[in-house]
Design an enzyme around this catalytic site. Structure first.
Site, PDB file in Angstrom:
ATOM      1  N   HIS A  20       1.045  -1.107  -0.153  1.00 28.55           N
ATOM      2  CA  HIS A  20       0.044   0.088  -0.044  1.00 28.55           C
ATOM      3  C   HIS A  20       0.889   1.293  -0.104  1.00 28.55           C
ATOM      4  O   HIS A  20       1.898   1.377   0.801  1.00 28.55           O
ATOM      5  CB  HIS A  20      -1.001  -0.142   1.187  1.00 28.55           C
ATOM      6  CG  HIS A  20      -2.137   1.046   0.963  1.00 28.55           C
ATOM      7  ND1 HIS A  20      -2.768   1.342   2.253  1.00 28.55           N
ATOM      8  CD2 HIS A  20      -2.858   1.543   0.040  1.00 28.55           C
ATOM      9  CE1 HIS A  20      -3.713   2.293   1.828  1.00 28.55           C
ATOM     10  NE2 HIS A  20      -3.597   2.262   0.775  1.00 28.55           N
ATOM     11  N   ASP A  28       8.562   8.467 -20.018  1.00 31.85           N
ATOM     12  CA  ASP A  28       9.054   8.768 -21.332  1.00 31.85           C
ATOM     13  C   ASP A  28      10.701   8.332 -21.439  1.00 31.85           C
ATOM     14  O   ASP A  28      11.131   7.978 -20.608  1.00 31.85           O
ATOM     15  CB  ASP A  28       8.745  10.011 -21.774  1.00 31.85           C
ATOM     16  CG  ASP A  28       9.633  11.217 -21.134  1.00 31.85           C
ATOM     17  OD1 ASP A  28      10.620  10.978 -20.547  1.00 31.85           O
ATOM     18  OD2 ASP A  28       9.030  12.448 -21.095  1.00 31.85           O
ATOM     19  N   HIS A 106       6.862  19.839 -12.306  1.00 31.36           N
ATOM     20  CA  HIS A 106       8.079  18.649 -12.839  1.00 31.36           C
ATOM     21  C   HIS A 106       9.278  18.349 -12.021  1.00 31.36           C
ATOM     22  O   HIS A 106       9.646  17.388 -11.783  1.00 31.36           O
ATOM     23  CB  HIS A 106       8.270  18.958 -14.285  1.00 31.36           C
ATOM     24  CG  HIS A 106       9.290  17.887 -15.039  1.00 31.36           C
ATOM     25  ND1 HIS A 106       8.579  16.586 -15.351  1.00 31.36           N
ATOM     26  CD2 HIS A 106      10.517  17.916 -15.689  1.00 31.36           C
ATOM     27  CE1 HIS A 106       9.506  15.920 -15.697  1.00 31.36           C
ATOM     28  NE2 HIS A 106      10.644  16.678 -16.009  1.00 31.36           N
ATOM     29  N   TYR A 128       7.174  15.366 -20.921  1.00 29.94           N
ATOM     30  CA  TYR A 128       6.238  15.190 -19.667  1.00 29.94           C
ATOM     31  C   TYR A 128       5.469  13.989 -19.558  1.00 29.94           C
ATOM     32  O   TYR A 128       4.690  13.914 -18.759  1.00 29.94           O
ATOM     33  CB  TYR A 128       5.531  16.392 -19.369  1.00 29.94           C
ATOM     34  CG  TYR A 128       6.429  17.547 -19.164  1.00 29.94           C
ATOM     35  CD1 TYR A 128       7.371  17.815 -18.205  1.00 29.94           C
ATOM     36  CD2 TYR A 128       6.671  18.561 -20.391  1.00 29.94           C
ATOM     37  CE1 TYR A 128       8.054  18.958 -18.004  1.00 29.94           C
ATOM     38  CE2 TYR A 128       7.423  19.819 -20.278  1.00 29.94           C
ATOM     39  CZ  TYR A 128       8.079  19.993 -19.256  1.00 29.94           C
ATOM     40  OH  TYR A 128       8.983  20.888 -19.086  1.00 29.94           O
ATOM     41  N   ALA A 129       5.473  13.114 -20.499  1.00 28.71           N
ATOM     42  CA  ALA A 129       4.788  11.654 -20.611  1.00 28.71           C
ATOM     43  C   ALA A 129       5.374  10.845 -19.517  1.00 28.71           C
ATOM     44  O   ALA A 129       5.796   9.851 -19.645  1.00 28.71           O
ATOM     45  CB  ALA A 129       4.751  11.222 -21.922  1.00 28.71           C
ATOM     46  N   ASN A 130       5.160  11.089 -18.177  1.00 23.92           N
ATOM     47  CA  ASN A 130       5.543  10.487 -17.015  1.00 23.92           C
ATOM     48  C   ASN A 130       4.288  10.276 -15.944  1.00 23.92           C
ATOM     49  O   ASN A 130       3.487  11.255 -16.143  1.00 23.92           O
ATOM     50  CB  ASN A 130       6.576  11.177 -16.288  1.00 23.92           C
ATOM     51  CG  ASN A 130       7.631  11.438 -17.136  1.00 23.92           C
ATOM     52  OD1 ASN A 130       8.338  10.645 -17.987  1.00 23.92           O
ATOM     53  ND2 ASN A 130       8.029  12.801 -17.272  1.00 23.92           N
TER      54      ASN A 130
END
Length: 139
Positions: A20, A28, A106, A128-130
């Site tokens: 948990h 990316d 970011h 920023y594709a994270n």
């Protein structure tokens, strides 16, 4: 040989060990991976595998408490961001519960990845594709 679900043995094993609130990041091709955090490098070439495809694969097997994204993702890469939000909304509807989305700058997102159990690198070339998944519990 496993026939269905997540076929990557490293990623499947990591998800099975999460407790948990443990964190798992999918990123990316350019996100720096902190020293000491396990790297699962799936990147083959530009776009292969895609960020969204890996997110969908993780969602098939992982129980979620919440997710974390960079604020900049919404503005700089709005198409991919909107696609991700759509995937999360569909997943939320299938599960019958909300998946809270937390936004951070970011620079803070990168700092927070130090707490990830592992970081999964994709072939995504979209800035920023994270996403960081926070593990939930199944009960």
């Amino acid at each position: 040989m496993k026939r269905t679900g997540l076929l990557n043995s490293e990623l499947s094993y990591i998800i099975s060990k999460l407790g948990h609130f443990d964190a798992l990041t999918v990123c990316d091709a350019g996100l720096p991976i902190p020293e000491g955090v396990q790297r699962i490098d799936l990147a083959v070439s530009e776009g292969i595998p895609s960020f969204i495809d890996v997110v969908k694969a993780v969602l098939m097997e992982m129980e979620l408490e919440s997710v974390e994204l960079a604020e900049e993702f919404k503005d700089v890469s709005s198409d991919r961001h909107d696609e991700l939000i759509s995937v999360l909304e569909m997943e939320s509807a299938q599960r019958g519960k909300d998946i809270p989305v937390d936004y951070v700058r970011h620079v803070n997102f990168k700092l927070n990845t130090k707490k990830s159990v592992a970081i999964v690198r994709t072939g995504e070339f979209t800035p920023y594709a994270n996403i960081t998944f926070k593990a939930g519990v199944v009960f």
